[in-house]
Design a protein around this motif. Structure first.
Motif, short mmCIF file in Angstrom:
data_model
loop_
_atom_site.label_atom_id
_atom_site.label_comp_id
_atom_site.label_asym_id
_atom_site.label_seq_id
_atom_site.Cartn_x
_atom_site.Cartn_y
_atom_site.Cartn_z
N VAL A 151 21.20 23.49 -14.96
CA VAL A 151 22.52 23.56 -14.32
C VAL A 151 23.53 23.89 -15.40
O VAL A 151 23.55 23.26 -16.45
CB VAL A 151 22.86 22.23 -13.63
CG1 VAL A 151 24.30 22.21 -13.16
CG2 VAL A 151 21.92 21.97 -12.47
N GLY A 152 24.37 24.86 -15.15
CA GLY A 152 25.36 25.28 -16.14
C GLY A 152 25.44 26.79 -16.14
O GLY A 152 24.99 27.44 -15.20
N CYS A 153 25.97 27.36 -17.21
CA CYS A 153 26.06 28.82 -17.28
C CYS A 153 24.66 29.42 -17.25
O CYS A 153 24.46 30.54 -16.79
CB CYS A 153 26.82 29.24 -18.53
SG CYS A 153 28.50 28.60 -18.54
N GLY B 252 21.04 24.78 -20.92
CA GLY B 252 22.04 24.60 -21.97
C GLY B 252 21.80 23.29 -22.71
O GLY B 252 20.95 22.48 -22.33
N GLY C 154 23.87 20.75 -22.98
CA GLY C 154 24.32 19.61 -22.18
C GLY C 154 23.24 19.20 -21.20
O GLY C 154 22.92 18.02 -21.02
N ASP C 155 22.64 20.19 -20.58
CA ASP C 155 21.59 19.96 -19.59
C ASP C 155 20.34 19.39 -20.27
O ASP C 155 19.80 18.35 -19.84
CB ASP C 155 21.28 21.30 -18.90
CG ASP C 155 20.27 21.17 -17.77
OD1 ASP C 155 20.69 20.96 -16.63
OD2 ASP C 155 19.07 21.29 -18.04
N ILE D 97 22.07 15.27 -20.81
CA ILE D 97 21.72 14.78 -19.48
C ILE D 97 20.21 14.60 -19.33
O ILE D 97 19.76 13.60 -18.79
CB ILE D 97 22.28 15.74 -18.40
CG1 ILE D 97 23.81 15.70 -18.44
CG2 ILE D 97 21.76 15.39 -17.02
CD1 ILE D 97 24.51 16.73 -17.60
N ASN E 128 25.39 25.93 -27.28
CA ASN E 128 26.75 26.44 -27.55
C ASN E 128 27.70 25.27 -27.87
O ASN E 128 28.91 25.39 -27.74
CB ASN E 128 27.28 27.30 -26.39
CG ASN E 128 27.31 26.55 -25.07
OD1 ASN E 128 27.20 25.31 -25.05
ND2 ASN E 128 27.48 27.26 -23.97
N PHE F 182 29.50 21.52 -23.08
CA PHE F 182 29.21 21.77 -21.67
C PHE F 182 30.08 22.96 -21.27
O PHE F 182 31.26 22.79 -20.97
CB PHE F 182 29.60 20.57 -20.81
CG PHE F 182 28.69 19.38 -20.89
CD1 PHE F 182 27.85 19.06 -19.83
CD2 PHE F 182 28.68 18.56 -22.00
CE1 PHE F 182 27.01 17.94 -19.89
CE2 PHE F 182 27.85 17.44 -22.06
CZ PHE F 182 27.01 17.14 -21.00
N GLY F 183 29.49 24.15 -21.28
CA GLY F 183 30.30 25.35 -21.10
C GLY F 183 30.88 25.50 -19.71
O GLY F 183 32.09 25.64 -19.52
N MET F 184 30.02 25.46 -18.71
CA MET F 184 30.46 25.83 -17.36
C MET F 184 31.57 24.93 -16.82
O MET F 184 32.45 25.39 -16.10
CB MET F 184 29.27 25.79 -16.39
CG MET F 184 29.65 26.13 -14.97
SD MET F 184 28.24 26.36 -13.91
CE MET F 184 27.94 28.10 -14.12
N THR F 185 31.53 23.67 -17.19
CA THR F 185 32.50 22.73 -16.61
C THR F 185 33.79 22.62 -17.41
O THR F 185 34.60 21.74 -17.15
CB THR F 185 31.85 21.35 -16.46
OG1 THR F 185 31.03 21.10 -17.60
CG2 THR F 185 31.02 21.26 -15.21
C1 TPP Z 1 24.23 15.61 -11.61
C2 TPP Z 1 25.34 16.53 -12.03
N1 TPP Z 1 26.23 16.15 -12.97
C3 TPP Z 1 27.19 16.99 -13.40
C4 TPP Z 1 27.28 18.24 -12.90
C5 TPP Z 1 28.36 19.17 -13.40
N2 TPP Z 1 27.92 20.21 -14.31
C6 TPP Z 1 27.68 21.47 -13.88
S1 TPP Z 1 27.39 22.54 -15.14
C7 TPP Z 1 27.59 21.32 -16.29
C8 TPP Z 1 27.56 21.61 -17.76
C9 TPP Z 1 26.33 22.25 -18.28
O1 TPP Z 1 26.47 22.40 -19.68
P1 TPP Z 1 25.32 22.99 -20.57
O2 TPP Z 1 24.00 22.45 -20.13
O3 TPP Z 1 25.66 22.78 -22.00
O4 TPP Z 1 25.27 24.53 -20.22
P2 TPP Z 1 26.34 25.71 -20.44
O5 TPP Z 1 27.17 25.74 -19.22
O6 TPP Z 1 27.11 25.38 -21.68
O7 TPP Z 1 25.47 26.94 -20.60
C10 TPP Z 1 27.87 20.09 -15.67
C11 TPP Z 1 28.13 18.81 -16.38
C12 TPP Z 1 26.35 18.64 -11.91
N3 TPP Z 1 26.36 19.88 -11.39
N4 TPP Z 1 25.39 17.78 -11.51
#
Ligand code: TPP
Length: 247
Positions: A49-51, A92, A94-95, A99, A121, A124-127
């Motif tokens: 989940v993310g970018c 990502g 963060g994922d 998490i 990166n 947490f990019g997308m958020t």
């Molecule tokens: C259970 C849950 N918690 C939080 C979110 C919100 N969320 C969506 S994208 C994201 C950040 C992802 O960051 P990263 O994994 O670093 O990837 P990037 O976007 O930087 O590529 C979060 C916290 C969600 N969708 N589901």
């Protein structure tokens, strides 16, 4: 005469990334490697989940958007019931770390025969650029507005080194997209990781240092320089484990 560069056939749609983002380069390299290894029609992605999730809209492949952080566990199931398919996680930092560290460690601990690509990166990019486990000491993010204080929050994790040193993984490396030479080297790491999986040698991981120009408040050029001059000091580029063809 200009050399024509063919887009890998499994890429069928443009993916929407911010200007200066590294995800597009990394996805392209993965697809090139899959095609060159004859595996592009044989791959399943476990997408974070993310970018990173944008990968799902751009490729004609089997894939699953996993619950946040759980791609290591999902990929384990995919591979165990489809041992002849290539299974790749794409997450990502963060994922995969903040998490999903339990699932990420457990897949490495069991030496699951999957390939893990983690795009680091440092936020947490997308958020909107919150602090993650790879945020650098002193780095300003939306949740560390005065700069990350590692005495309070812990220090950035170097996951490939941890699993290379502590677990019997097949392959662990870190690459970067910060120059053409780095991109060429990264392609080699990704190919090695996929080969480890083809040879059934176990868990392979490539972490990639990748720019997030928008959330870093930098131009794309500045973001590449930041990777090269600052991030690689803490997150070294290279291969930390390579057990291919050793036993
Ligand atoms: C259970 C849950 N918690 C939080 C979110 C919100 N969320 C969506 S994208 C994201 C950040 C992802 O960051 P990263 O994994 O670093 O990837 P990037 O976007 O930087 O590529 C979060 C916290 C969600 N969708 N589901």
């Amino acid at each position: 005469m200009a050399v024509e560069r063919k887009v890998p056939s499994i890429i069928d749609n443009p993916m929407n990334f911010c200007p200066g983002c590294g995800h597009g380069i990394i996805i392209r390299l993965i697809c090139e490697c899959l095609e060159e290894l004859g595996q592009d029609q044989n791959v399943i992605f476990a997408i974070g989940v993310g970018c990173s999730s944008n990968l799902g809209g751009g490729l004609v492949t089997d894939r699953l958007h996993c619950a946040h952080g759980r791609a290591g566990a999902v990929a384990t199931g995919m591979k165990r019931v489809n041992p002849d398919n290539m299974v790749i996680t794409y997450q990502g930092d963060g994922d995969a770390y903040s998490i999903g560290i339990a699932e990420s460690f457990n897949a490495a601990y069991r030496n699951e025969n999957i390939t893990v690509i983690t795009v680091n990166n440092t936020n947490f990019g997308m958020t909107g650029g919150q602090m993650s486990w790879t945020t650098m000491e002193g780095q300003k993010t939306t949740t560390s507005p005065h700069g990350r204080d590692c005495a309070v929050t812990g220090y950035p994790i170097r996951f490939p080194e941890l699993v290379a040193n502590e677990f019997r993984v097949a392959y662990a490396a870190r690459g970067s997209v910060s120059s053409p030479a780095r991109i060429n080297a990264l392609k080699g790491y990704i190919k090695n990781a996929l080969e480890a999986q083809i040879n059934k040698e176990g868990y392979s991981i490539v972490e990639v240092l990748s720019p997030c120009a928008v959330n870093w408040g930098m131009t794309p050029e500045e973001a590449m320089t930041h990777i090269e001059e600052d991030l690689t000091q803490y997150f070294p580029i290279g291969v930390f484990q390579d057990r291919r063809n050793q036993e």
